[in-house]
Design a protein around this motif. Sequence first.
Motif, PDB file in Angstrom:
ATOM      1  N   SER A  56       0.849  -1.205   0.000  1.00 41.89           N
ATOM      2  CA  SER A  56       0.000   0.000   0.000  1.00 41.89           C
ATOM      3  C   SER A  56       0.885   1.255   0.000  1.00 41.89           C
ATOM      4  O   SER A  56       0.614   2.218  -0.720  1.00 41.89           O
ATOM      5  CB  SER A  56      -0.889   0.034   1.241  1.00 41.89           C
ATOM      6  OG  SER A  56      -1.674  -1.118   1.313  1.00 41.89           O
ATOM      7  N   SER A  89       2.503   1.734  -3.325  1.00 43.67           N
ATOM      8  CA  SER A  89       1.514   2.257  -4.278  1.00 43.67           C
ATOM      9  C   SER A  89       1.282   3.740  -4.042  1.00 43.67           C
ATOM     10  O   SER A  89       1.109   4.512  -4.995  1.00 43.67           O
ATOM     11  CB  SER A  89       0.192   1.492  -4.142  1.00 43.67           C
ATOM     12  OG  SER A  89       0.396   0.121  -4.350  1.00 43.67           O
ATOM     13  N   HIS A 128       1.870   6.391  -7.020  1.00 46.84           N
ATOM     14  CA  HIS A 128       0.791   7.230  -7.554  1.00 46.84           C
ATOM     15  C   HIS A 128       0.940   8.685  -7.166  1.00 46.84           C
ATOM     16  O   HIS A 128       0.401   9.557  -7.860  1.00 46.84           O
ATOM     17  CB  HIS A 128      -0.567   6.668  -7.123  1.00 46.84           C
ATOM     18  CG  HIS A 128      -0.884   5.363  -7.784  1.00 46.84           C
ATOM     19  ND1 HIS A 128      -1.275   5.272  -9.107  1.00 46.84           N
ATOM     20  CD2 HIS A 128      -0.822   4.092  -7.328  1.00 46.84           C
ATOM     21  CE1 HIS A 128      -1.446   3.997  -9.425  1.00 46.84           C
ATOM     22  NE2 HIS A 128      -1.175   3.264  -8.378  1.00 46.84           N
ATOM     23  N   ASP A 183      -0.558  10.431 -10.162  1.00 47.01           N
ATOM     24  CA  ASP A 183      -1.972  10.792 -10.194  1.00 47.01           C
ATOM     25  C   ASP A 183      -2.471  10.976  -8.778  1.00 47.01           C
ATOM     26  O   ASP A 183      -2.752  10.015  -8.090  1.00 47.01           O
ATOM     27  CB  ASP A 183      -2.749   9.672 -10.913  1.00 47.01           C
ATOM     28  CG  ASP A 183      -4.259   9.881 -10.814  1.00 47.01           C
ATOM     29  OD1 ASP A 183      -5.000   8.930 -11.123  1.00 47.01           O
ATOM     30  OD2 ASP A 183      -4.686  10.979 -10.418  1.00 47.01           O
ATOM     31  N   SER A 242      -5.181  11.788  -7.508  1.00 44.99           N
ATOM     32  CA  SER A 242      -6.556  11.458  -7.131  1.00 44.99           C
ATOM     33  C   SER A 242      -6.653  10.087  -6.460  1.00 44.99           C
ATOM     34  O   SER A 242      -7.569   9.823  -5.700  1.00 44.99           O
ATOM     35  CB  SER A 242      -7.471  11.511  -8.363  1.00 44.99           C
ATOM     36  OG  SER A 242      -7.052  10.548  -9.296  1.00 44.99           O
ATOM     37  N   THR A 243      -5.725   9.175  -6.772  1.00 43.29           N
ATOM     38  CA  THR A 243      -5.817   7.840  -6.163  1.00 43.29           C
ATOM     39  C   THR A 243      -4.850   7.674  -4.998  1.00 43.29           C
ATOM     40  O   THR A 243      -4.832   6.645  -4.356  1.00 43.29           O
ATOM     41  CB  THR A 243      -5.506   6.744  -7.197  1.00 43.29           C
ATOM     42  OG1 THR A 243      -4.219   7.016  -7.763  1.00 43.29           O
ATOM     43  CG2 THR A 243      -6.558   6.708  -8.282  1.00 43.29           C
ATOM     44  N   THR A 244      -4.062   8.720  -4.731  1.00 44.75           N
ATOM     45  CA  THR A 244      -3.003   8.581  -3.736  1.00 44.75           C
ATOM     46  C   THR A 244      -3.537   8.345  -2.328  1.00 44.75           C
ATOM     47  O   THR A 244      -3.070   7.469  -1.616  1.00 44.75           O
ATOM     48  CB  THR A 244      -2.131   9.849  -3.741  1.00 44.75           C
ATOM     49  OG1 THR A 244      -1.642  10.045  -5.044  1.00 44.75           O
ATOM     50  CG2 THR A 244      -0.988   9.715  -2.784  1.00 44.75           C
ATOM     51  N   ARG A 302      -6.155   7.059  -0.981  1.00 46.19           N
ATOM     52  CA  ARG A 302      -6.733   5.798  -0.497  1.00 46.19           C
ATOM     53  C   ARG A 302      -5.634   4.796  -0.132  1.00 46.19           C
ATOM     54  O   ARG A 302      -5.798   3.994   0.776  1.00 46.19           O
ATOM     55  CB  ARG A 302      -7.713   5.193  -1.492  1.00 46.19           C
ATOM     56  CG  ARG A 302      -7.133   4.690  -2.791  1.00 46.19           C
ATOM     57  CD  ARG A 302      -8.240   4.111  -3.663  1.00 46.19           C
ATOM     58  NE  ARG A 302      -7.756   3.810  -5.000  1.00 46.19           N
ATOM     59  CZ  ARG A 302      -7.238   2.641  -5.376  1.00 46.19           C
ATOM     60  NH1 ARG A 302      -7.157   1.653  -4.501  1.00 46.19           N
ATOM     61  NH2 ARG A 302      -6.816   2.453  -6.600  1.00 46.19           N
TER      62      ARG A 302
END
Lengths: 786, 122
Positions: free
Chosen positions: A282, A285, A289, A293, A295-297, A299
């Motif tokens: 996690s 990731s 990200h 990007d 916008s997904t970071t 989470r």
Amino acid sequence: MSRATQRKQQKRKQKQWKDRQRRRSSSASKPHLNARHRDRLSRQKPRAWNGERPEDVAVFDDRVFASLPKDMASHVRAVREALDMAGQLYVDEAVARVANIPRSSLLSDWRLLVRGLASWLNRETEAASACWARLDPARRPGRIAGALMAAHRTDLETIPLPSNESPHQGHSGDLHVDWGQRLDKQTLFAAKLVRKVRIDRAAIRVAEAGTAKREGPRDLLVGPDKLKWLVKFSADYRPTEPKLVAALHQAALARAFAQPYVDVFATATKSLPGPPHDPNNSLLSFFYHSARDSSTTDRFLKNYLLNDLPHNKSLSEPLRNALISQVHLNEARQNIESAGTGFASMFAPRPDKGEIEASLRRSINSYPANRSAHKARVDWIESQLEQVDGGKRERQRWETRLLEAMTAWSHGLPDDTEPRLWLVDHYIENESLEEAKPHVDWLSASRHDEPKVRCMPWKWKLLEAMQLSRRKATLSDVTDRLDAADELWPAWLPKDWLAYLRAALLLRRGDTEEYEQSRQAICREREIVRDSLADSCMMLGAAQRMRVTAADLKPLREPVDGAVKNLKTLADDELMEVGTFYWDLHRVELHYPAYRSHGSKFGKEFFSRIKERPRMIQQLVGDERFVATILWSSDHRFWGSGYDFPVPVELKVAAKHHPKIAAALVNGCLKLRYGWSIKREHGVEKEFIRQQAASQRDPFYRSWFASLADEMDESLEERGGGEFANSFAGFGDMFSSFMNEFRDQFDDIDDDDDGALDCDPTCPCPKCQAARERSGSTHRRIDTPF
Amino acid sequence: MNKIADPLKTLGVPEGASEEAVRLRYLELVKQFPPERDPERFREIHTAYEAAKDPLVIARRLLEPPDSDAPPRWSAVIDEQKEEPPALGVDLLLSLGNCEEDHAEARDGTEERDATEERDGL
């Protein structure tokens, strides 16, 4: 193409297809040989043979162990633990664990086995052989040793077994053992197993072949086929080569991380386990990200903090908490630095102060001993106090938070002196002597090397004297306190100001005649002109700290206000004299209220002269007053904004040979809120003052140089390298260079960090009163008690 | 004195070293520089170890992302692992001393060839 040729081609294709089919069915029918090896290994358990000694069986059989007498059981326990340690490669601990088993013990053979095993695991086969030569080959330790020694032979497939297949021979005690003579079918089998698992290591050859296969274009570091292969490889070899498998997993993940192919990265993170601190990838990731990007970071980070870490039992609780704390701290820093202040805020969204505060609190609550989190919180609150324009209530709110932050710091890190020093000042200024006393006592008893801590008894007496001066009823006690402070005055701090404090006390008491005599005596002894800049500032400062009435303060303000109005007429010497005084006040954190309104003006005037006439630096660098003024300026970032570092080149040149100038540059850097590249540029000065520290005669500089160098190292280390940290540095640096380029255009704008009020908070004049009403502020920062 | 010198550099372990690797290296160094023989060096090593095992120091290190400019080479990773043979589990170690004949095991021991290696391209 002719018909004959067509027929030939068709026949060839059919033959090829049939061959493929045949190959597929033949490999499907054969059992997977590596799976057999895995199964065999999983069935490898120790089994007692008929007639085996109970003390040997007890090493692996709990029922037999339970039936042993106490003293023998303790030796068997030691053997079990030692074998466990050796299995985890803690060989020294293993040997130490069995060292107390005597030679006469029935378990002595096991002690020899463990000792020899330590050598064997370290590839010292000669030493292992010598140790094991004395083992009874008929007992289990001897058999194990035989298998381990035989495993090093390269002719295991062809070696003939001894004619007497029973290995139960008495041992001769000869140190030169022919281990081949000790082999029987079972030990030969065991030796081959050891060789396969530990010496030949088929997994290494398979890994080399598998990773060498080219896949896709040259710049593809890892692709879907390689990942599929790696998953299969892991299933085959994890039982016997867990570290190799884990290392290849981490390499694959790092290679996927370095590529722009989001789908390959997603496959890698889903199919391969991450490291112990991030098993679900996690965090990885999140980093990936973040750079691509946003916008997904969030989470991924939320998942890491709320799901992964709390349930991660492979990490110790302190490490889990430290990770949570550091993540929240990084979050807070990201929010603080992405918004910036001053000119940066024109171009960036307003920071969510609540979120920043919450992140800092969460960081501290998760790991109260996180010094960086405490410092970041204090720094953040102080930066907000510098910008407050919302009036008294807002200022009080921030001041309350600052008190909470310092208190939390002191609780979380009780041995840290910085929060305690601040708390002492705060409580005394607010007449909470009882709250201050424990900190004063702790600091006095701490035997800390830092001069600011060692002089705490002196400062306590001085602050008591100032506090007692508030009321006429306690004025009679002030002289004793001043006398006590006189006795305890630090050797490294000039005592000039003490005479002014005594004069101020006389004025406070209404002894105007004695006061006048005192003033004249001061000027005679110090050989200075009455009401010169330094004389008037020192007198005004002393009078304010000793609570002289407003009416008596008025004539003391006049020469200072006059100097402020005629800055250009002030001589360089005068500015350096007052700079020296202010540096001394800074060193012991004893300011007076009016300093906030005029101190920076004198500082900026002098520094602007240096920038206009940089040759002054060379001429004056030997003058201690010049050096002190530079040091004082460094505490104010050389009157810059916090983004830029407006230091003339000539000063940097002087820093190469003058440790105090070098210290000033380092100190100024540390005051920058951003500009990590600027900090890195001053690494040379940092190392210089670190080397010079021990040779300083002045204890203040001896301690201060070392702590500056350490603080710079800490600051740079925390920012570290990597994209995550560099993204912040890059942002700060961008604005730093922006400021450097356009500084001249913005010179008129006063971004003085000495406070929002451009007046003396205690001055009763109409101008200062109006300024206070505009700001709504009547209660000032802690160092301005009036 | 520089209390902030990189503890990992002082111990001679790489940046990504695990807690275990740091501990083993510390034990190696203590053997080479015991306190009675070299007190100064021992103090330096001990201080570095205390700093390196500080949970906050470890946490900061773990929160560094991989270096995307220098991804690891497969060959380097495998070469490093060649120097670290796998541990022998206790059950396996003790089973090496078994004496009872197990025909299936004995047969596998003499006839086995690793066809997996051939299939995987060796």
